[in-house]
Scaffold this active site. Structure first.
Site, short mmCIF file in Angstrom:
data_model
loop_
_atom_site.label_atom_id
_atom_site.label_comp_id
_atom_site.label_asym_id
_atom_site.label_seq_id
_atom_site.Cartn_x
_atom_site.Cartn_y
_atom_site.Cartn_z
N ASP A 237 0.87 -1.16 0.00
CA ASP A 237 0.00 0.00 0.00
C ASP A 237 0.91 1.22 0.00
O ASP A 237 2.09 1.15 0.38
CB ASP A 237 -0.92 -0.01 1.22
CG ASP A 237 -2.18 0.81 1.02
OD1 ASP A 237 -2.19 1.66 0.10
OD2 ASP A 237 -3.14 0.62 1.78
N TRP A 238 0.38 2.34 -0.43
CA TRP A 238 1.21 3.54 -0.64
C TRP A 238 1.77 4.04 0.70
O TRP A 238 1.03 4.43 1.59
CB TRP A 238 0.39 4.61 -1.34
CG TRP A 238 0.53 4.58 -2.84
CD1 TRP A 238 0.86 5.63 -3.63
CD2 TRP A 238 0.40 3.46 -3.72
NE1 TRP A 238 0.93 5.24 -4.95
CE2 TRP A 238 0.67 3.91 -5.04
CE3 TRP A 238 0.10 2.11 -3.54
CZ2 TRP A 238 0.61 3.07 -6.15
CZ3 TRP A 238 0.05 1.26 -4.64
CH2 TRP A 238 0.31 1.75 -5.92
#
Length: 820
Positions: A237-238
């Site tokens: 995930d970012w």
């Protein structure tokens, strides 16, 4: 091609030509949305984009939170909405449209669908997730994935795993036993991988039992790749990469977004000092390069256009099939066209059709009820807002609304959760609809008893006001064509066939995780075990407002002739009403007097059947490898307990029409639990599980999740309220003030929310390489009161980082080309 559980690299010769600097660099992003290309070896960059219910490709500079405008795309109903359709064919059709739009925008990987389990109704991102049930979630996710990938685009289901809250999501530890992990929180992903054949998967921010999901070899290698046969790539995930070296060793391929070259230097150093095997590095690079080349090789120039009208009509069809008729007293619906109608509610003029956060789509068009009413044969007396969704009060408009209601035969009242109620980065604090809306509803009910409530909300709500409405039609967040879909149902053009994919409790205090959600400082204890959603309410006999699987129709269905075979069931369904319609036939399985505690019934199959008035049809629901299994923590494998299982077929978990029995010979090699030590787990009454009983379930001591002492790089910025540094405490107060101000305005500031809950290490992961981990350690020193020491690290680290980045660029160019 696979050898054992490992995938043989298709691009092995290409990987062998890469320098170690190129290998390390390619495992981190180039920009917010792109991977790095290596020109000298003709390895191109690929583009990733958010897209659970519509493509969010930003037109200009990219940012994770959607602060900059994105290209126009169809905004389909959210996953929470489409799950109510219980229609896998519809999910695949939506997936095809999403894949087509992604391809038209040169998007290679679509970040979705989201299929985390709705552990609690308060999770701010529940609108993005399918269900409280893993089987339904997995089946719907697999349908989306098949559709998306049929267009040459990878789907990337998310977030693996146990991502149940937004509060401090990057700095919390989910403490969960292995059986609950497998049966509840991983089964949906297992179906998505095995049946959807997902080619990418996104790891979650959180820790699972003390290990970050992206560094969890048990999760990413043992379960994902070995057990499920996954042969794609794992994307963080970012900003979700904690220790990139550990991630690579565990099975993670791509750290996003751009982190500069700091992570690459860490990887090279780890290979050289023996902390990371070069074979592991080569495997991760090989898997990623295989994906890049598959997504780009021989690809024709994409058609930059898609049929906007056709996709809008699909969004309309999807919304209509997913809306749930919860109540219909005296058959007030469909509407009588002769009766005068008052339309009241802010949502009739400004619809709430999607959630807030990284999934926010810039739609090709948006319908609102007030603008399209004239297209329907209805006697509209008048329309007004009556209330303001931001809480402001216009007394004149309120009086006008009450007067309008008094003079109408029927009132259509449009209401629901406002934007601040549901958003990425922010959990709800209660399950109530804003009180000003309810006050107006109650006042209208005093002057007109014929109220049809039209709900807009992406997750479960408390409904103590339901008696004010003669009918309730729940649209969830039904996309850009939701208004016409709503009117299609109200007028009888479409017969409602949506069924709830989650339970609606009477109050939040009655939910299973009430005392454990969201977390106690660092740790969130999953003491409720497998008793999530209806598994709890049904087993513990807790009365609910609307049960899982519930939904009304304008017609009636009867069930008959249940036949139980070795590999499935057959049942006859008849439409006994005078309208064509669709029924969702649900199959639940239970084992009375089980030796291993379990819910009273669990969904193990379903089918949606369309029947003309008077038509009867036999439908078949197969058994599969998940029908009778449970995870034995003692033997570490799936097993079947010997016994006589109940097969229950019905229209909801609380409306079982037919029941039969089937004998199964199990394969258990020793049962895992001592009932005397776990009495409440055997009754399903799990709201007050003691430390002793939870410890017995876990099989080890309960981790101490208290915050104390100095802050570390994995502590959240919002914890600075107890920092030793006055400056840090001041920054905390400023951030808190900004956060509260945005909440008071009714629109969450996603940038503030992200920073507020972000751990300090995230500063290095989200700044495109401008900040190194050395600098982060300096920031933490400052926060902990060591100002001069910290500033020295920050300043020295800044110049060292710049110098080392330039040196790295030269090494890449020295390889004979560029790695950008």
């Amino acid at each position: 091609m696979k050898v054992g559980w490992k995938t043989v690299m298709k691009q092995q010769k290409l990987v062998e030509k890469m320098t170690i600097e190129e290998k390390a660099a390619i495992l981190s992003g180039k920009t917010v949305w792109q991977t790095r290309e290596i020109d000298r070896l003709s390895i191109p960059s690929i583009f990733l984009s958010d897209g659970p219910h519509g493509i969010r490709k930003q037109a200009g500079a990219g940012d994770h939170l959607g602060l900059n405008a994105s290209l126009n795309a169809t905004c389909f109903p959210t996953a929470a909405t489409i799950a109510n359709s219980w229609n896998q064919d519809l999910g695949e059709e939506i997936g095809q449209a999403l894949g087509e739009e992604a391809a038209s925008m040169d998007v290679n990987i679509l970040l979705g669908p989201g299929l985390n389990i709705k552990r609690s109704p308060l999770c701010g991102r529940n609108f993005e997730y399918f269900s409280e049930d893993p089987y339904l979630s997995g089946k719907m996710a697999a349908s989306y994935i098949r559709g998306i990938q049929s267009k040459g685009v990878y789907a990337c289901p998310k977030h693996l795993a146990v991502n149940s809250q937004e509060l401090r999501r990057m700095a919390m530890d989910a403490v969960v036993d292995e059986r609950t992990l497998r049966e509840i929180y991983l089964t949906g992903f297992e179906i998505a991988v095995k049946e959807g054949h997902a080619k990418a998967i996104m790891s979650s921010y959180n820790q699972i039992n003390g290990i970050y999901a992206n560094e969890d070899k048990h999760l990413l290698t043992d379960i994902l790749r070995k057990d499920w046969g996954f042969d794609g790539i794992v994307v963080t995930d970012w900003g979700g990469s904690n220790d990139h070296v550990k991630g690579v060793a565990a099975g993670s391929n791509l750290e996003m977004p751009s982190c500069g070259y700091d992570s690459a230097r860490e990887v090279i150093a780890a290979v050289r000092n023996g902390k990371l095997k070069e074979a592991d590095l080569d495997e991760r690079v090989g898997e990623l390069v295989d994906a890049v080349m598959e997504l780009t090789s021989g690809k024709k120039l994409s058609d930059k256009n898609f049929d906007r009208n056709a996709h809008h009509q699909l969004a309309r069809k999807a919304a209509a099939e997913s809306m749930i008729l919860l109540k219909n007293e005296k058959q007030i619906l469909p509407l009588d066209t002769k009766k005068s109608i008052a339309v009241i509610g802010d949502f009739a003029f400004s619809p709430r059709y999607q959630g807030a956060g990284s999934s926010m789509v810039n739609p090709t068009k948006v319908e609102d009820m007030s603008s399209i009413l004239q297209q329907y044969d209805l006697n509209i007396l008048g329309m007004t807002r009556g209330y303001q969704r931001n809480g402001d009060v216009d007394e004149n408009d309120r009086k006008f609304a009450l007067n309008l209601a008094m003079n109408a035969d029927i009132v259509i009242f449009c209401f629901g959760l406002d934007e601040i109620s549901e958003s990425e980065g922010l959990d709800r604090t209660h399950m109530r609809i804003p009180q000003d809306q309810i006050d107006l509803l109650q006042d209208i009910s005093k002057v007109n008893e014929n109220i049809i409530g039209i709900l807009s909300a992406g997750s479960a709500i408390e409904m103590p006001w339901h008696t004010c409405c003669k009918a309730i039609l729940h649209g969830y967040l039904n996309g850009q064509a939701g208004a016409s879909a709503t009117l299609d149902i109200l007028t009888g053009k479409v017969n409602p066939s949506g069924r709830l994919a989650e339970t609606y409790p009477i109050s939040y205090e009655q939910t299973p995780a009430f005392r454990y959600y969201p977390s106690n400082e660092k740790t969130s204890e999953y003491r409720e075990s497998v008793y999530v959603g209806y598994r709890y309410y049904d087993t513990s006999k807790v009365r609910v407002q609307y049960p899982f699987g519930f939904g009304l129709s304008y017609t009636e269905f009867t069930y008959s002739d249940l036949i139980i075979e070795e590999d499935g069931i057959k049942v006859s369904v008849t439409n006994t009403g005078d309208r064509d319609g669709a029924e969702v036939v649900q199959m639940y399985v239970g084992l009375p007097n089980a030796i291993v505690f379990r819910p009273e019934k669990e969904l193990k199959g379903f089918v949606k059947v369309y029947l003309k008035a008077g038509e009867s049809r036999q439908v078949r629901i197969p058994f599969d490898d998940k029908t009778f299994r449970y995870w034995n923590i003692k033997t570490g494998q799936w097993e079947i307990e010997t016994g006589t299982y109940q097969i229950m077929v019905g229209a909801s978990v609380a409306d079982i029409r037919l029941t039969g029995m089937t004998e199964r010979t199990g394969n258990s090699k020793g049962y895992p639990y001592n009932p005397a030590k776990m009495p409440y787990y055997y009754t399903g009454i799990v709201q007050k599980i003691s430390d002793e009983e939870f410890r017995e379930l876990l099989g080890h001591e309960i981790p101490n999740g208290s915050w104390s002492g100095n802050l570390g790089i994995n502590d959240a910025i919002c914890q600075m309220y107890y920092a030793k540094s006055r400056l840090a405490r001041l920054i905390y107060r400023c951030l808190t003030k900004m956060k509260k101000k945005s909440e008071a305005q009714g629109k969450p500031d996603l940038n503030i929310l992200f920073i507020y809950n972000m751990p300090f290490r995230g500063i290095a992961k989200m700044t495109g390489g401008a900040v190194s981990m050395e600098m982060v350690y300096g920031i933490v020193d400052v926060v902990n009161g060591h100002f001069m020491l910290g500033v020295k690290k920050i300043i020295g680290g800044y110049f060292r980082n710049r110098r080392n980045n330039k040196k790295y660029e030269k090494l890449l160019k020295g390889a004979g080309g560029k790695c950008r």
